[in-house]
Design a protein around this motif. Structure first.
Motif, PDB file in Angstrom:
ATOM      1  N   HIS A   1       0.856  -1.195   0.000  1.00 55.72           N
ATOM      2  CA  HIS A   1       0.000   0.000   0.000  1.00 55.72           C
ATOM      3  C   HIS A   1       0.891   1.243   0.000  1.00 55.72           C
ATOM      4  CE1 HIS A   1      -2.871   3.003   1.634  1.00 55.72           C
ATOM      5  NE2 HIS A   1      -3.775   2.274   1.002  1.00 55.72           N
ATOM      6  N   ASN A   2       1.372   1.600  -1.186  1.00 57.18           N
ATOM      7  CA  ASN A   2       2.235   2.773  -1.312  1.00 57.18           C
ATOM      8  C   ASN A   2       1.607   3.733  -2.312  1.00 57.18           C
ATOM      9  OD1 ASN A   2       4.260   4.682  -1.794  1.00 57.18           O
ATOM     10  ND2 ASN A   2       5.884   3.201  -1.368  1.00 57.18           N
ATOM     11  N   LEU A   3       0.893   4.728  -1.806  1.00 48.29           N
ATOM     12  CA  LEU A   3       0.183   5.666  -2.669  1.00 48.29           C
ATOM     13  C   LEU A   3       1.144   6.609  -3.397  1.00 48.29           C
ATOM     14  CD1 LEU A   3      -2.849   6.587  -0.382  1.00 48.29           C
ATOM     15  CD2 LEU A   3      -2.642   4.731  -2.056  1.00 48.29           C
ATOM     16  N   ARG A   4       2.333   6.803  -2.854  1.00 52.06           N
ATOM     17  CA  ARG A   4       3.291   7.698  -3.501  1.00 52.06           C
ATOM     18  C   ARG A   4       3.994   7.051  -4.680  1.00 52.06           C
ATOM     19  NH1 ARG A   4       6.352  11.024   1.391  1.00 52.06           N
ATOM     20  NH2 ARG A   4       4.460  11.965   2.284  1.00 52.06           N
ATOM     21  N   ARG A   5       3.927   5.734  -4.776  1.00 54.50           N
ATOM     22  CA  ARG A   5       4.601   5.021  -5.862  1.00 54.50           C
ATOM     23  C   ARG A   5       3.614   4.467  -6.885  1.00 54.50           C
ATOM     24  NH1 ARG A   5       9.745   3.017  -4.574  1.00 54.50           N
ATOM     25  NH2 ARG A   5       9.762   2.295  -6.734  1.00 54.50           N
TER      26      ARG A   5
ATOM     27  N   GLU B   1       9.303   0.149   0.901  1.00 55.61           N
ATOM     28  CA  GLU B   1       8.500   0.582  -0.245  1.00 55.61           C
ATOM     29  C   GLU B   1       7.083   0.035  -0.160  1.00 55.61           C
ATOM     30  OE1 GLU B   1      12.717   0.875  -1.243  1.00 55.61           O
ATOM     31  OE2 GLU B   1      11.502  -0.797  -0.547  1.00 55.61           O
ATOM     32  N   ALA B   2       6.939  -1.215   0.247  1.00 61.52           N
ATOM     33  CA  ALA B   2       5.621  -1.860   0.287  1.00 61.52           C
ATOM     34  C   ALA B   2       4.775  -1.353   1.439  1.00 61.52           C
ATOM     35  CB  ALA B   2       5.780  -3.375   0.389  1.00 61.52           C
ATOM     36  N   VAL B   3       5.424  -1.067   2.578  1.00 61.63           N
ATOM     37  CA  VAL B   3       4.708  -0.645   3.785  1.00 61.63           C
ATOM     38  C   VAL B   3       5.358   0.637   4.311  1.00 61.63           C
ATOM     39  CG1 VAL B   3       3.829  -1.378   6.034  1.00 61.63           C
ATOM     40  CG2 VAL B   3       4.289  -3.093   4.281  1.00 61.63           C
ATOM     41  N   PRO B   4       5.134   1.759   3.634  1.00 64.12           N
ATOM     42  CA  PRO B   4       5.748   3.007   4.107  1.00 64.12           C
ATOM     43  C   PRO B   4       5.204   3.461   5.453  1.00 64.12           C
ATOM     44  CG  PRO B   4       4.216   3.425   2.305  1.00 64.12           C
ATOM     45  CD  PRO B   4       4.386   1.945   2.388  1.00 64.12           C
ATOM     46  N   THR B   5       3.947   3.166   5.712  1.00 62.77           N
ATOM     47  CA  THR B   5       3.336   3.347   7.034  1.00 62.77           C
ATOM     48  C   THR B   5       2.533   2.093   7.317  1.00 62.77           C
ATOM     49  OG1 THR B   5       1.384   4.458   6.078  1.00 62.77           O
ATOM     50  CG2 THR B   5       3.207   5.854   6.839  1.00 62.77           C
TER      51      THR B   5
END
Length: 258
Positions: free
Chosen positions: A166-170, A214-218
């Motif tokens: 869940h990476n909305l920036r990527r 990258e996969a779990v930034p938060t």
């Protein structure tokens, strides 16, 4: 005994989309051995440092997003709560040394209602919404889910709603449904550890899994996976029921734990 499940809720527009994953969610209820007596749902979009348990009589609908289709803002999911089950959950938390508070006001956010509207569109099953706390350890998240495992014996369905990748920036707006290589590598690592029920590795996924940052930034969207898994601790069987991707970096997974 009903299994527990992790379900990805994707973007708020999921409820309006038509693809393999929405088809899967629409058929979900028919795959269960019985109609649940109630649904207990942890949503990534309800965060609180103290574990919160909803005691709402009838839920309002929270539109915790902006810039989406007008139709989304007209949707409602007026599910009923169940005070007796909420109180039982509070007692289970207390028995297991988990502080909790009751919340009689908050409605259902899109992490809850968007998937429930696809799975149980009639809104005729009581729902008990639960918060997540990103500040706990991964083992503590698992233990919270484990504390509720006895509810499964009462035909109560336990769901964790979030997203594994869940990476909305990527987001890759030109990538369609093809996952980025780094996203797929992380997803497959998680799959291997879930199927082996390798808690030692999963509790350290931030350090051990490829491309974890990258996969779990938060971590708030990943937490519901550990909560749902914990609720399946008694038998420790994990099964991937669905996996697809949107925009390269949003994985739409459903995991069954029983």
């Amino acid at each position: 005994m009903l299994p527990s499940y992790f379900i990805a809720h994707g973007a708020p527009s999921l409820v309006l989309e038509q693809h393999d994953y929405t088809d899967f969610l629409k058929q979900f209820a028919s795959t269960l051995p019985s109609k649940p007596r109630a649904i207990v749902l942890f949503s990534a979009h309800w965060e609180n440092r103290t574990q919160s348990v909803s005691t709402v009589d009838t839920y309002s609908t929270i539109y915790d997003f902006s810039g989406f289709q007008d139709e989304l803002y007209r949707m409602t999911y007026p599910a009923q709560g169940d005070l007796a089950i909420s109180e039982e959950i509070g007692q289970l938390f207390a028995k297991n040394g988990i502080p909790s508070v009751m919340d009689s006001e908050r409605g259902l956010d899109h992490g809850a209602w968007a998937v429930l509207k696809l799975m149980y569109p009639a809104a005729d099953i009581p729902v008990i919404a639960l918060s997540v706390n990103r500040h706990l350890t991964n083992e503590q998240q698992y233990q919270i889910g484990k504390a509720l495992s006895a509810l499964r014996e009462q035909d109560i369905l336990i769901l964790g709603s979030g997203g594994i990748v869940h990476n909305l920036r990527r987001l890759n707006w030109r990538g369609g449904n093809t996952p980025e290589e780094w996203a797929l590598a992380f997803d497959k690592w998680i799959q291997e550890k879930l199927e082996k029920w390798d808690l030692e590795a999963l509790f350290q996924y931030e350090q051990l899994a490829p491309n974890a940052k990258e996969a779990v930034p938060t971590n708030e969207h990943f937490i519901p996976l550990l909560l749902a898994m914990g609720a399946g601790d008694s038998s420790r069987q994990a099964k991937l029921l669905h996996r697809s991707y949107q925009l390269g970096t949003l994985s739409l997974n459903c995991w069954e734990f029983k």
